[in-house]
Motif scaffolding. Structure first.
Motif, PDB file in Angstrom:
ATOM      1  N   ALA A  78       4.054   1.040 -20.674  1.00 19.96           N
ATOM      2  CA  ALA A  78       3.815  -0.189 -21.434  1.00 19.96           C
ATOM      3  C   ALA A  78       2.537  -0.060 -22.250  1.00 19.96           C
ATOM      4  O   ALA A  78       2.498  -0.403 -23.436  1.00 19.96           O
ATOM      5  CB  ALA A  78       3.724  -1.380 -20.485  1.00 19.96           C
ATOM      6  N   LEU A  79       1.489   0.461 -21.625  1.00 22.57           N
ATOM      7  CA  LEU A  79       0.220   0.660 -22.327  1.00 22.57           C
ATOM      8  C   LEU A  79       0.415   1.555 -23.543  1.00 22.57           C
ATOM      9  O   LEU A  79      -0.001   1.239 -24.641  1.00 22.57           O
ATOM     10  CB  LEU A  79      -0.783   1.338 -21.392  1.00 22.57           C
ATOM     11  N   ARG A  80       1.078   2.679 -23.299  1.00 24.22           N
ATOM     12  CA  ARG A  80       1.181   3.690 -24.340  1.00 24.22           C
ATOM     13  C   ARG A  80       2.061   3.245 -25.516  1.00 24.22           C
ATOM     14  O   ARG A  80       1.706   3.443 -26.667  1.00 24.22           O
ATOM     15  CB  ARG A  80       1.752   4.970 -23.725  1.00 24.22           C
ATOM     16  N   TYR A  81       3.204   2.656 -25.224  1.00 21.01           N
ATOM     17  CA  TYR A  81       4.155   2.384 -26.299  1.00 21.01           C
ATOM     18  C   TYR A  81       4.048   0.978 -26.885  1.00 21.01           C
ATOM     19  O   TYR A  81       4.482   0.732 -28.000  1.00 21.01           O
ATOM     20  CB  TYR A  81       5.590   2.603 -25.812  1.00 21.01           C
ATOM     21  N   VAL A  82       3.530   0.039 -26.123  1.00 20.88           N
ATOM     22  CA  VAL A  82       3.551  -1.350 -26.588  1.00 20.88           C
ATOM     23  C   VAL A  82       2.150  -1.950 -26.721  1.00 20.88           C
ATOM     24  O   VAL A  82       1.809  -2.513 -27.754  1.00 20.88           O
ATOM     25  CB  VAL A  82       4.417  -2.221 -25.640  1.00 20.88           C
ATOM     26  N   ILE A  83       1.327  -1.793 -25.697  1.00 27.52           N
ATOM     27  CA  ILE A  83       0.039  -2.499 -25.703  1.00 27.52           C
ATOM     28  C   ILE A  83      -0.981  -1.790 -26.607  1.00 27.52           C
ATOM     29  O   ILE A  83      -1.534  -2.394 -27.522  1.00 27.52           O
ATOM     30  CB  ILE A  83      -0.510  -2.644 -24.267  1.00 27.52           C
ATOM     31  N   LEU A  84      -1.201  -0.502 -26.380  1.00 32.02           N
ATOM     32  CA  LEU A  84      -2.226   0.194 -27.167  1.00 32.02           C
ATOM     33  C   LEU A  84      -1.942   0.227 -28.675  1.00 32.02           C
ATOM     34  O   LEU A  84      -2.861   0.024 -29.463  1.00 32.02           O
ATOM     35  CB  LEU A  84      -2.465   1.609 -26.619  1.00 32.02           C
ATOM     36  N   PRO A  85      -0.688   0.466 -29.085  1.00 30.40           N
ATOM     37  CA  PRO A  85      -0.454   0.424 -30.539  1.00 30.40           C
ATOM     38  C   PRO A  85      -0.879  -0.909 -31.160  1.00 30.40           C
ATOM     39  O   PRO A  85      -1.367  -0.939 -32.286  1.00 30.40           O
ATOM     40  CB  PRO A  85       1.054   0.633 -30.660  1.00 30.40           C
ATOM     41  N   GLN A  86      -0.695  -1.998 -30.413  1.00 29.69           N
ATOM     42  CA  GLN A  86      -1.124  -3.298 -30.939  1.00 29.69           C
ATOM     43  C   GLN A  86      -2.649  -3.426 -30.901  1.00 29.69           C
ATOM     44  O   GLN A  86      -3.234  -4.127 -31.719  1.00 29.69           O
ATOM     45  CB  GLN A  86      -0.488  -4.433 -30.138  1.00 29.69           C
ATOM     46  N   CYS A  87      -3.264  -2.739 -29.937  1.00 30.07           N
ATOM     47  CA  CYS A  87      -4.727  -2.781 -29.832  1.00 30.07           C
ATOM     48  C   CYS A  87      -5.390  -2.066 -30.994  1.00 30.07           C
ATOM     49  O   CYS A  87      -6.457  -2.472 -31.455  1.00 30.07           O
ATOM     50  CB  CYS A  87      -5.181  -2.132 -28.537  1.00 30.07           C
TER      51      CYS A  87
END
Lengths: 263, 263
Positions: A175-184
Protein backbone atom coordinates in the motif's frame (compact mmCIF):
# COMPACT_ATOMS: atom_id res chain seq x y z
CA UNK A 1 15.95 29.40 -18.13
CA UNK A 2 12.99 30.23 -20.31
CA UNK A 3 10.25 31.12 -17.88
CA UNK A 4 6.69 30.69 -18.89
CA UNK A 5 5.56 33.74 -17.01
CA UNK A 6 2.30 33.81 -18.93
CA UNK A 7 1.11 30.73 -17.04
CA UNK A 8 1.62 32.28 -13.63
CA UNK A 9 -0.80 34.66 -11.97
CA UNK A 10 0.03 38.32 -12.62
CA UNK A 11 1.49 39.32 -9.25
CA UNK A 12 3.76 36.30 -8.96
CA UNK A 13 4.92 36.77 -12.52
CA UNK A 14 5.73 40.37 -11.79
CA UNK A 15 7.65 39.76 -8.56
CA UNK A 16 9.56 36.87 -10.07
CA UNK A 17 10.48 39.03 -13.06
CA UNK A 18 11.85 41.69 -10.72
CA UNK A 19 13.76 39.05 -8.77
CA UNK A 20 15.10 37.49 -11.93
CA UNK A 21 16.28 40.80 -13.32
CA UNK A 22 18.13 41.59 -10.09
CA UNK A 23 19.82 38.19 -10.10
CA UNK A 24 20.51 37.65 -13.74
CA UNK A 25 20.78 41.21 -15.04
CA UNK A 26 21.52 43.84 -12.35
CA UNK A 27 24.26 42.00 -10.47
CA UNK A 28 26.19 40.78 -13.55
CA UNK A 29 25.73 44.24 -15.14
CA UNK A 30 27.21 45.94 -12.07
CA UNK A 31 30.21 43.62 -12.23
CA UNK A 32 30.77 44.15 -15.96
CA UNK A 33 30.35 47.94 -15.93
CA UNK A 34 32.58 48.42 -12.90
CA UNK A 35 35.26 46.23 -14.52
CA UNK A 36 35.11 48.28 -17.73
CA UNK A 37 35.25 51.63 -15.92
CA UNK A 38 38.32 50.58 -13.95
CA UNK A 39 40.22 48.21 -16.22
CA UNK A 40 42.77 47.27 -13.55
CA UNK A 41 39.88 45.92 -11.50
CA UNK A 42 38.55 44.07 -14.52
CA UNK A 43 41.92 42.48 -15.10
CA UNK A 44 42.13 41.22 -11.51
CA UNK A 45 38.60 39.84 -11.74
CA UNK A 46 39.28 37.96 -15.00
CA UNK A 47 42.36 36.45 -13.40
CA UNK A 48 40.44 35.28 -10.34
CA UNK A 49 37.25 34.07 -12.04
CA UNK A 50 38.55 30.51 -12.72
CA UNK A 51 39.54 30.22 -9.06
CA UNK A 52 36.10 31.38 -7.95
CA UNK A 53 34.48 28.98 -10.44
CA UNK A 54 36.43 26.04 -9.03
CA UNK A 55 35.13 27.02 -5.60
CA UNK A 56 31.58 27.25 -6.91
CA UNK A 57 31.73 23.78 -8.44
CA UNK A 58 32.37 22.54 -4.90
CA UNK A 59 29.14 24.23 -3.70
CA UNK A 60 27.21 22.49 -6.45
CA UNK A 61 28.82 19.16 -5.62
CA UNK A 62 28.11 19.49 -1.88
CA UNK A 63 24.51 20.56 -2.56
CA UNK A 64 23.79 17.62 -4.85
CA UNK A 65 25.43 15.06 -2.56
CA UNK A 66 23.88 16.41 0.64
CA UNK A 67 20.38 16.65 -0.81
CA UNK A 68 20.55 13.19 -2.39
CA UNK A 69 21.87 11.58 0.78
CA UNK A 70 19.53 13.59 3.00
CA UNK A 71 16.48 12.71 0.91
CA UNK A 72 17.22 9.00 0.87
CA UNK A 73 17.88 8.87 4.60
CA UNK A 74 15.03 11.29 5.35
CA UNK A 75 12.36 9.29 3.53
CA UNK A 76 13.50 6.13 5.31
CA UNK A 77 13.54 7.87 8.71
CA UNK A 78 10.13 9.40 8.04
CA UNK A 79 8.67 5.96 7.30
CA UNK A 80 10.44 4.50 10.33
CA UNK A 81 8.73 7.10 12.50
CA UNK A 82 5.41 5.63 11.38
CA UNK A 83 6.38 1.98 11.87
CA UNK A 84 4.10 -0.10 14.07
CA UNK A 85 7.04 -1.34 16.18
CA UNK A 86 8.50 0.91 18.86
CA UNK A 87 12.06 -0.31 18.38
CA UNK A 88 11.94 0.97 14.81
CA UNK A 89 9.96 4.10 15.60
CA UNK A 90 11.82 5.32 18.66
CA UNK A 91 15.38 5.62 17.27
CA UNK A 92 14.06 7.50 14.25
CA UNK A 93 12.05 9.86 16.44
CA UNK A 94 15.05 10.61 18.64
CA UNK A 95 17.33 11.18 15.65
CA UNK A 96 14.85 13.54 14.01
CA UNK A 97 14.14 15.54 17.16
CA UNK A 98 17.83 16.03 17.92
CA UNK A 99 19.06 16.97 14.45
CA UNK A 100 16.06 18.93 13.28
CA UNK A 101 16.85 21.48 15.95
CA UNK A 102 20.60 21.69 15.35
CA UNK A 103 22.08 24.67 13.49
CA UNK A 104 23.77 23.74 10.21
CA UNK A 105 27.05 25.29 11.28
CA UNK A 106 27.16 23.23 14.48
CA UNK A 107 26.61 20.03 12.52
CA UNK A 108 29.32 20.94 10.00
CA UNK A 109 31.80 21.67 12.79
CA UNK A 110 30.81 18.48 14.58
CA UNK A 111 31.27 16.23 11.55
CA UNK A 112 34.56 17.96 10.70
CA UNK A 113 36.08 17.25 14.08
CA UNK A 114 34.38 13.93 14.89
CA UNK A 115 35.43 12.11 11.72
CA UNK A 116 39.14 11.37 11.17
CA UNK A 117 41.07 12.97 8.35
CA UNK A 118 41.72 9.57 6.84
CA UNK A 119 40.23 6.12 7.13
CA UNK A 120 41.89 2.73 6.91
CA UNK A 121 40.25 0.24 4.59
CA UNK A 122 41.99 -3.12 4.32
CA UNK A 123 45.39 -1.64 5.06
CA UNK A 124 45.00 1.29 2.66
CA UNK A 125 44.87 4.81 3.97
CA UNK A 126 42.04 6.65 2.28
CA UNK A 127 41.74 10.40 2.78
CA UNK A 128 38.48 11.60 4.31
CA UNK A 129 38.24 15.06 2.76
CA UNK A 130 36.62 17.96 4.55
CA UNK A 131 34.05 18.50 1.84
CA UNK A 132 32.69 14.99 2.43
CA UNK A 133 32.35 15.84 6.11
CA UNK A 134 30.42 18.97 5.16
CA UNK A 135 28.19 16.81 2.96
CA UNK A 136 27.49 14.53 5.91
CA UNK A 137 26.78 17.47 8.20
CA UNK A 138 24.27 18.98 5.80
CA UNK A 139 22.82 15.57 4.93
CA UNK A 140 22.10 14.90 8.60
CA UNK A 141 20.25 18.19 8.87
CA UNK A 142 18.29 17.76 5.65
CA UNK A 143 17.46 14.12 6.48
CA UNK A 144 15.83 15.27 9.73
CA UNK A 145 13.78 17.90 7.88
CA UNK A 146 12.83 15.51 5.10
CA UNK A 147 11.87 12.82 7.63
CA UNK A 148 9.31 15.24 9.05
CA UNK A 149 8.10 16.19 5.59
CA UNK A 150 7.67 12.52 4.68
CA UNK A 151 5.92 11.68 7.94
CA UNK A 152 3.56 14.63 7.52
CA UNK A 153 2.80 13.70 3.92
CA UNK A 154 1.99 10.07 4.77
CA UNK A 155 -0.27 11.17 7.62
CA UNK A 156 -2.03 13.64 5.36
CA UNK A 157 -3.27 10.85 3.08
CA UNK A 158 -6.85 10.01 4.14
CA UNK A 159 -7.24 6.74 6.04
CA UNK A 160 -9.85 5.71 3.49
CA UNK A 161 -6.99 5.21 1.02
CA UNK A 162 -5.44 2.68 3.38
CA UNK A 163 -8.83 1.06 3.80
CA UNK A 164 -9.26 0.76 0.04
CA UNK A 165 -5.89 -0.94 -0.34
CA UNK A 166 -6.69 -3.28 2.53
CA UNK A 167 -9.96 -4.23 0.90
CA UNK A 168 -8.06 -5.12 -2.30
CA UNK A 169 -5.60 -7.34 -0.45
CA UNK A 170 -2.57 -5.02 -0.33
CA UNK A 171 -0.07 -5.55 2.45
CA UNK A 172 0.99 -2.46 4.39
CA UNK A 173 4.23 -2.16 2.45
CA UNK A 174 2.53 -2.68 -0.91
CA UNK A 175 0.00 0.00 0.00
CA UNK A 176 2.82 2.38 0.89
CA UNK A 177 4.73 1.70 -2.28
CA UNK A 178 1.95 1.74 -4.86
CA UNK A 179 -0.71 4.01 -3.37
CA UNK A 180 0.43 6.12 -0.42
CA UNK A 181 3.96 7.21 -1.35
CA UNK A 182 3.15 8.19 -4.95
CA UNK A 183 0.55 10.57 -3.52
CA UNK A 184 3.08 11.82 -0.97
CA UNK A 185 5.57 12.78 -3.67
CA UNK A 186 3.16 15.33 -5.07
CA UNK A 187 2.37 16.74 -1.67
CA UNK A 188 5.89 16.96 -0.33
CA UNK A 189 7.68 18.39 -3.38
CA UNK A 190 7.27 22.06 -2.43
CA UNK A 191 8.61 21.66 1.14
CA UNK A 192 11.34 19.36 -0.18
CA UNK A 193 12.47 22.13 -2.50
CA UNK A 194 12.64 24.53 0.42
CA UNK A 195 15.03 22.17 2.17
CA UNK A 196 17.05 21.76 -1.02
CA UNK A 197 17.52 25.50 -1.47
CA UNK A 198 18.42 26.09 2.17
CA UNK A 199 21.02 23.31 1.85
CA UNK A 200 22.40 25.04 -1.26
CA UNK A 201 22.83 28.23 0.76
CA UNK A 202 24.17 26.27 3.72
CA UNK A 203 27.12 25.04 1.65
CA UNK A 204 28.75 28.46 2.17
CA UNK A 205 29.20 27.49 5.83
CA UNK A 206 31.67 24.82 4.76
CA UNK A 207 34.17 27.64 4.13
CA UNK A 208 34.45 28.02 7.90
CA UNK A 209 35.94 24.55 8.27
CA UNK A 210 38.36 25.06 5.42
CA UNK A 211 36.51 23.53 2.50
CA UNK A 212 37.55 25.19 -0.73
CA UNK A 213 34.21 26.44 -1.92
CA UNK A 214 33.01 29.76 -3.30
CA UNK A 215 33.01 31.79 -0.07
CA UNK A 216 36.43 30.46 0.77
CA UNK A 217 37.69 31.26 -2.72
CA UNK A 218 36.32 34.80 -2.56
CA UNK A 219 38.00 35.37 0.80
CA UNK A 220 41.28 34.02 -0.61
CA UNK A 221 41.00 36.30 -3.60
CA UNK A 222 40.23 39.44 -1.63
CA UNK A 223 43.10 38.76 0.78
CA UNK A 224 45.49 38.28 -2.12
CA UNK A 225 44.41 41.33 -4.13
CA UNK A 226 43.94 43.64 -1.16
CA UNK A 227 41.71 46.15 -2.85
CA UNK A 228 38.41 47.25 -1.34
CA UNK A 229 36.65 47.60 -4.70
CA UNK A 230 37.80 44.09 -5.69
CA UNK A 231 36.54 42.65 -2.40
CA UNK A 232 33.12 44.20 -2.99
CA UNK A 233 32.92 42.98 -6.56
CA UNK A 234 34.08 39.49 -5.59
CA UNK A 235 31.26 39.13 -3.08
CA UNK A 236 28.75 40.46 -5.62
CA UNK A 237 29.91 37.62 -7.86
CA UNK A 238 29.38 35.21 -4.95
CA UNK A 239 25.84 36.50 -4.46
CA UNK A 240 25.05 36.18 -8.14
CA UNK A 241 26.41 32.64 -8.15
CA UNK A 242 24.26 31.56 -5.18
CA UNK A 243 21.32 33.18 -6.87
CA UNK A 244 21.79 31.04 -9.98
CA UNK A 245 22.02 27.96 -7.74
CA UNK A 246 18.89 28.69 -5.69
CA UNK A 247 16.67 30.53 -8.11
CA UNK A 248 15.85 27.51 -10.30
CA UNK A 249 14.89 25.56 -7.19
CA UNK A 250 12.64 28.34 -5.90
CA UNK A 251 11.15 28.78 -9.35
CA UNK A 252 10.36 25.11 -9.71
CA UNK A 253 8.79 25.10 -6.25
CA UNK A 254 6.46 27.93 -7.14
CA UNK A 255 5.47 26.31 -10.38
CA UNK A 256 4.70 23.00 -8.71
CA UNK A 257 2.68 24.76 -6.03
CA UNK A 258 0.65 26.48 -8.71
CA UNK A 259 0.05 23.24 -10.51
CA UNK A 260 -1.18 21.51 -7.35
CA UNK A 261 -3.39 24.46 -6.46
CA UNK A 262 -4.95 24.25 -9.89
CA UNK A 263 -5.36 20.46 -9.79
CA UNK B 1 -31.58 -18.91 3.80
CA UNK B 2 -32.86 -22.24 2.94
CA UNK B 3 -30.86 -24.86 1.08
CA UNK B 4 -28.12 -27.05 2.42
CA UNK B 5 -25.03 -25.71 4.08
CA UNK B 6 -22.88 -27.15 1.28
CA UNK B 7 -23.57 -24.24 -1.01
CA UNK B 8 -23.00 -21.72 1.76
CA UNK B 9 -20.25 -19.26 0.86
CA UNK B 10 -20.58 -17.15 3.98
CA UNK B 11 -21.56 -18.43 7.37
CA UNK B 12 -21.61 -16.45 10.60
CA UNK B 13 -22.42 -18.23 13.84
CA UNK B 14 -23.05 -16.39 17.08
CA UNK B 15 -20.66 -13.57 16.22
CA UNK B 16 -20.00 -11.08 19.02
CA UNK B 17 -17.95 -7.95 18.50
CA UNK B 18 -17.33 -4.85 20.53
CA UNK B 19 -15.21 -1.75 20.05
CA UNK B 20 -13.98 -0.99 23.53
CA UNK B 21 -17.02 -0.84 25.79
CA UNK B 22 -19.49 -0.61 22.93
CA UNK B 23 -21.09 -3.87 21.90
CA UNK B 24 -21.66 -3.66 18.17
CA UNK B 25 -22.61 -7.23 17.27
CA UNK B 26 -24.46 -9.28 19.83
CA UNK B 27 -24.72 -12.74 18.37
CA UNK B 28 -25.10 -12.68 14.62
CA UNK B 29 -26.11 -15.84 12.77
CA UNK B 30 -26.20 -15.57 9.03
CA UNK B 31 -25.82 -18.01 6.14
CA UNK B 32 -25.42 -16.87 2.57
CA UNK B 33 -25.40 -19.23 -0.40
CA UNK B 34 -23.32 -18.96 -3.51
CA UNK B 35 -24.99 -16.81 -6.14
CA UNK B 36 -27.33 -15.14 -3.67
CA UNK B 37 -27.95 -11.45 -3.34
CA UNK B 38 -28.51 -10.50 0.26
CA UNK B 39 -29.45 -7.05 1.50
CA UNK B 40 -28.85 -6.01 5.06
CA UNK B 41 -31.15 -3.22 6.17
CA UNK B 42 -31.81 -1.55 9.45
CA UNK B 43 -31.37 1.70 11.32
CA UNK B 44 -27.99 3.46 11.49
CA UNK B 45 -25.67 2.05 14.11
CA UNK B 46 -27.27 -1.37 14.06
CA UNK B 47 -24.04 -3.07 13.00
CA UNK B 48 -24.72 -3.56 9.30
CA UNK B 49 -21.35 -2.32 8.05
CA UNK B 50 -19.54 -4.17 10.82
CA UNK B 51 -21.00 -7.44 9.58
CA UNK B 52 -19.45 -6.78 6.18
CA UNK B 53 -16.11 -5.88 7.71
CA UNK B 54 -16.12 -9.15 9.66
CA UNK B 55 -16.63 -11.10 6.47
CA UNK B 56 -13.44 -9.82 4.84
CA UNK B 57 -11.48 -9.65 8.10
CA UNK B 58 -11.16 -5.87 8.27
CA UNK B 59 -12.30 -6.31 11.86
CA UNK B 60 -12.02 -9.40 14.03
CA UNK B 61 -14.87 -10.37 16.36
CA UNK B 62 -14.28 -11.34 19.98
CA UNK B 63 -16.19 -14.60 19.64
CA UNK B 64 -18.16 -16.65 17.16
CA UNK B 65 -17.44 -18.57 13.98
CA UNK B 66 -17.09 -16.96 10.56
CA UNK B 67 -16.59 -19.14 7.51
CA UNK B 68 -16.06 -17.50 4.13
CA UNK B 69 -15.50 -19.62 1.03
CA UNK B 70 -14.04 -22.45 3.08
CA UNK B 71 -11.85 -20.24 5.26
CA UNK B 72 -12.38 -19.94 9.02
CA UNK B 73 -12.00 -16.16 9.16
CA UNK B 74 -12.20 -15.95 12.95
CA UNK B 75 -9.22 -18.28 13.27
CA UNK B 76 -6.91 -16.24 11.05
CA UNK B 77 -4.11 -14.95 13.22
CA UNK B 78 -1.63 -13.57 10.71
CA UNK B 79 -2.14 -10.49 8.61
CA UNK B 80 -0.86 -12.43 5.59
CA UNK B 81 -3.71 -14.91 5.97
CA UNK B 82 -6.24 -12.10 6.15
CA UNK B 83 -4.73 -10.62 3.01
CA UNK B 84 -5.21 -13.93 1.21
CA UNK B 85 -8.87 -13.82 2.15
CA UNK B 86 -9.34 -10.21 1.07
CA UNK B 87 -8.01 -11.02 -2.38
CA UNK B 88 -11.02 -13.31 -2.80
CA UNK B 89 -13.65 -11.01 -1.32
CA UNK B 90 -14.31 -7.70 -3.04
CA UNK B 91 -15.55 -4.69 -1.13
CA UNK B 92 -16.95 -1.40 -2.37
CA UNK B 93 -17.08 1.51 0.06
CA UNK B 94 -19.48 4.36 0.58
CA UNK B 95 -16.81 6.95 -0.30
CA UNK B 96 -15.49 5.04 -3.39
CA UNK B 97 -11.87 5.60 -2.24
CA UNK B 98 -10.36 5.56 -5.71
CA UNK B 99 -6.64 6.26 -5.96
CA UNK B 100 -6.52 9.93 -7.04
CA UNK B 101 -3.03 9.77 -8.55
CA UNK B 102 -3.94 7.06 -11.04
CA UNK B 103 -6.15 7.08 -14.11
CA UNK B 104 -9.37 5.11 -14.08
CA UNK B 105 -7.74 2.29 -16.01
CA UNK B 106 -4.71 2.17 -13.71
CA UNK B 107 -6.98 2.16 -10.66
CA UNK B 108 -8.51 -1.06 -11.97
CA UNK B 109 -5.27 -2.64 -13.19
CA UNK B 110 -3.10 -1.88 -10.13
CA UNK B 111 -4.27 -4.54 -7.68
CA UNK B 112 -4.55 -7.52 -10.06
CA UNK B 113 -1.11 -6.92 -11.56
CA UNK B 114 0.76 -5.89 -8.41
CA UNK B 115 -1.02 -8.00 -5.83
CA UNK B 116 -2.12 -11.09 -7.75
CA UNK B 117 0.75 -10.93 -10.24
CA UNK B 118 -1.65 -11.12 -13.18
CA UNK B 119 -0.46 -10.54 -16.72
CA UNK B 120 -0.54 -6.85 -17.59
CA UNK B 121 -1.96 -7.14 -21.11
CA UNK B 122 -4.69 -9.53 -20.07
CA UNK B 123 -5.58 -7.34 -17.10
CA UNK B 124 -5.83 -4.21 -19.22
CA UNK B 125 -8.16 -6.11 -21.53
CA UNK B 126 -10.23 -7.25 -18.57
CA UNK B 127 -10.28 -3.71 -17.18
CA UNK B 128 -11.61 -2.35 -20.47
CA UNK B 129 -14.32 -5.01 -20.50
CA UNK B 130 -15.29 -4.11 -16.96
CA UNK B 131 -15.37 -0.41 -17.84
CA UNK B 132 -17.72 -1.27 -20.65
CA UNK B 133 -19.85 -3.20 -18.23
CA UNK B 134 -20.11 -0.20 -15.91
CA UNK B 135 -20.64 2.03 -18.97
CA UNK B 136 -17.52 4.13 -18.56
CA UNK B 137 -15.37 3.01 -21.50
CA UNK B 138 -14.72 6.60 -22.57
CA UNK B 139 -13.36 7.52 -19.12
CA UNK B 140 -10.48 5.03 -19.06
CA UNK B 141 -7.82 7.75 -19.16
CA UNK B 142 -9.58 10.24 -16.90
CA UNK B 143 -8.52 10.82 -13.31
CA UNK B 144 -10.95 10.18 -10.44
CA UNK B 145 -11.12 13.91 -9.66
CA UNK B 146 -12.63 14.51 -13.08
CA UNK B 147 -15.53 12.12 -12.52
CA UNK B 148 -18.87 12.53 -10.77
CA UNK B 149 -19.60 10.58 -7.62
CA UNK B 150 -21.68 8.03 -9.45
CA UNK B 151 -19.00 7.52 -12.06
CA UNK B 152 -16.33 7.11 -9.38
CA UNK B 153 -18.45 4.55 -7.60
CA UNK B 154 -18.87 2.57 -10.80
CA UNK B 155 -15.09 2.61 -11.28
CA UNK B 156 -14.74 1.37 -7.69
CA UNK B 157 -17.07 -1.52 -8.53
CA UNK B 158 -15.02 -2.34 -11.64
CA UNK B 159 -11.85 -2.18 -9.53
CA UNK B 160 -13.27 -4.70 -7.07
CA UNK B 161 -14.42 -6.99 -9.89
CA UNK B 162 -11.00 -6.94 -11.56
CA UNK B 163 -9.74 -9.08 -8.68
CA UNK B 164 -12.25 -11.75 -9.82
CA UNK B 165 -13.69 -12.05 -6.31
CA UNK B 166 -15.87 -14.93 -5.18
CA UNK B 167 -18.25 -12.49 -3.58
CA UNK B 168 -18.63 -8.73 -3.39
CA UNK B 169 -19.58 -6.67 -0.37
CA UNK B 170 -21.29 -3.34 -0.98
CA UNK B 171 -21.12 -1.01 1.99
CA UNK B 172 -23.79 1.67 1.55
CA UNK B 173 -22.45 2.36 -1.90
CA UNK B 174 -25.08 4.92 -2.81
CA UNK B 175 -25.29 6.82 0.47
CA UNK B 176 -22.75 9.46 -0.53
CA UNK B 177 -24.24 10.06 -3.96
CA UNK B 178 -26.65 12.71 -5.07
CA UNK B 179 -30.08 11.32 -5.99
CA UNK B 180 -29.55 11.74 -9.73
CA UNK B 181 -26.54 9.44 -9.87
CA UNK B 182 -27.81 6.75 -7.50
CA UNK B 183 -29.69 5.12 -10.37
CA UNK B 184 -26.64 4.52 -12.54
CA UNK B 185 -24.82 2.75 -9.72
CA UNK B 186 -27.81 0.59 -8.82
CA UNK B 187 -28.14 -0.31 -12.49
CA UNK B 188 -24.62 -1.69 -12.50
CA UNK B 189 -25.17 -3.69 -9.31
CA UNK B 190 -28.41 -5.08 -10.70
CA UNK B 191 -26.55 -6.32 -13.80
CA UNK B 192 -23.94 -7.90 -11.64
CA UNK B 193 -26.47 -9.77 -9.54
CA UNK B 194 -28.24 -10.98 -12.68
CA UNK B 195 -24.91 -12.38 -13.84
CA UNK B 196 -24.91 -14.48 -10.68
CA UNK B 197 -22.33 -12.67 -8.55
CA UNK B 198 -22.76 -13.41 -4.88
CA UNK B 199 -23.44 -10.00 -3.37
CA UNK B 200 -24.01 -8.72 0.11
CA UNK B 201 -25.34 -5.21 0.27
CA UNK B 202 -25.74 -2.89 3.19
CA UNK B 203 -28.21 -0.44 1.83
CA UNK B 204 -30.78 2.20 2.55
CA UNK B 205 -32.36 1.79 -0.89
CA UNK B 206 -35.42 -0.17 0.17
CA UNK B 207 -37.05 -0.49 -3.23
CA UNK B 208 -33.82 -1.63 -4.75
CA UNK B 209 -33.29 -4.15 -1.96
CA UNK B 210 -36.78 -5.46 -2.49
CA UNK B 211 -36.25 -5.78 -6.22
CA UNK B 212 -32.87 -7.49 -6.40
CA UNK B 213 -32.48 -9.47 -3.17
CA UNK B 214 -32.98 -13.16 -2.66
CA UNK B 215 -32.92 -12.50 1.06
CA UNK B 216 -33.36 -9.39 3.14
CA UNK B 217 -31.88 -9.22 6.62
CA UNK B 218 -33.14 -6.70 9.14
CA UNK B 219 -30.69 -5.76 11.89
CA UNK B 220 -31.14 -3.63 14.94
CA UNK B 221 -28.94 -3.09 18.00
CA UNK B 222 -26.37 -5.62 16.88
CA UNK B 223 -28.83 -8.42 16.33
CA UNK B 224 -30.63 -9.87 13.37
CA UNK B 225 -34.29 -9.21 14.09
CA UNK B 226 -35.60 -11.13 11.13
CA UNK B 227 -34.68 -12.30 7.66
CA UNK B 228 -36.42 -13.81 4.69
CA UNK B 229 -37.48 -13.19 1.10
CA UNK B 230 -38.11 -9.51 0.33
CA UNK B 231 -41.81 -10.12 -0.04
CA UNK B 232 -41.97 -11.35 3.53
CA UNK B 233 -39.83 -8.63 5.13
CA UNK B 234 -41.36 -5.75 3.26
CA UNK B 235 -44.98 -6.78 3.06
CA UNK B 236 -46.01 -9.60 5.33
CA UNK B 237 -43.85 -9.48 8.42
CA UNK B 238 -45.44 -9.93 11.81
CA UNK B 239 -42.73 -7.94 13.51
CA UNK B 240 -44.08 -4.49 14.40
CA UNK B 241 -40.59 -2.91 14.48
CA UNK B 242 -39.78 -3.97 10.91
CA UNK B 243 -43.22 -2.93 9.74
CA UNK B 244 -42.65 0.47 11.31
CA UNK B 245 -39.17 0.82 9.77
CA UNK B 246 -40.13 -0.37 6.31
CA UNK B 247 -43.53 1.28 6.31
CA UNK B 248 -42.10 4.61 7.33
CA UNK B 249 -39.72 4.47 4.42
CA UNK B 250 -41.24 2.80 1.41
CA UNK B 251 -44.31 4.99 1.21
CA UNK B 252 -42.69 8.19 0.05
CA UNK B 253 -40.09 6.78 -2.33
CA UNK B 254 -36.47 7.84 -2.32
CA UNK B 255 -36.84 11.18 -0.61
CA UNK B 256 -38.58 9.55 2.30
CA UNK B 257 -35.88 6.92 2.50
CA UNK B 258 -33.31 9.61 3.09
CA UNK B 259 -35.36 11.57 5.60
CA UNK B 260 -36.38 8.51 7.51
CA UNK B 261 -32.79 7.42 7.85
CA UNK B 262 -31.63 10.79 9.03
CA UNK B 263 -28.44 10.56 6.97
Amino acid sequence: MSMTATQAPKTTAKSSRVLRSIGFVAMPLLVVIWSLVDLTLGKELVEWIPYLASGFSMNILITICAVTLGTTAGVLLGLMQLAPYWFVRLPAQIYVQIFRNAPALVLIFATTYIFPFEIVVAGNYLPFPDWVKAVIGLAILSSAYIAEITRGAVLSIPTTQWEATKGLGFSRLQALRYVILPQCVRRSLPPWMNVASSMAMGTSLASLVGVHELMHAATDASTAVRRLDFTIIAYVVVMAAFFTLCYPIARLTRRLEQRFNAG
Amino acid sequence: MSASTDSAIVKLENVHLSFGQTQVLKGIDLTINKGDAVSIIGPSGSGKSTILRCINALVTPQSGKITVAGTRVDQLTKESERIQLRKRVGIVFQQYNLFPHLTVLDNIVLAPTRILGADKTATVKLARELLEKVRLSEKADAYPGQLSGGQQQRVAIARALAMKPELVLFDEVTSALDPETVGEVLWVIRDLIRDGMTSILVTHEMRFAEEISDTVVFTENGKIVDYGPPQQIFHSTDNPRIRQFVGGLSGGGRGAVRDGEGI
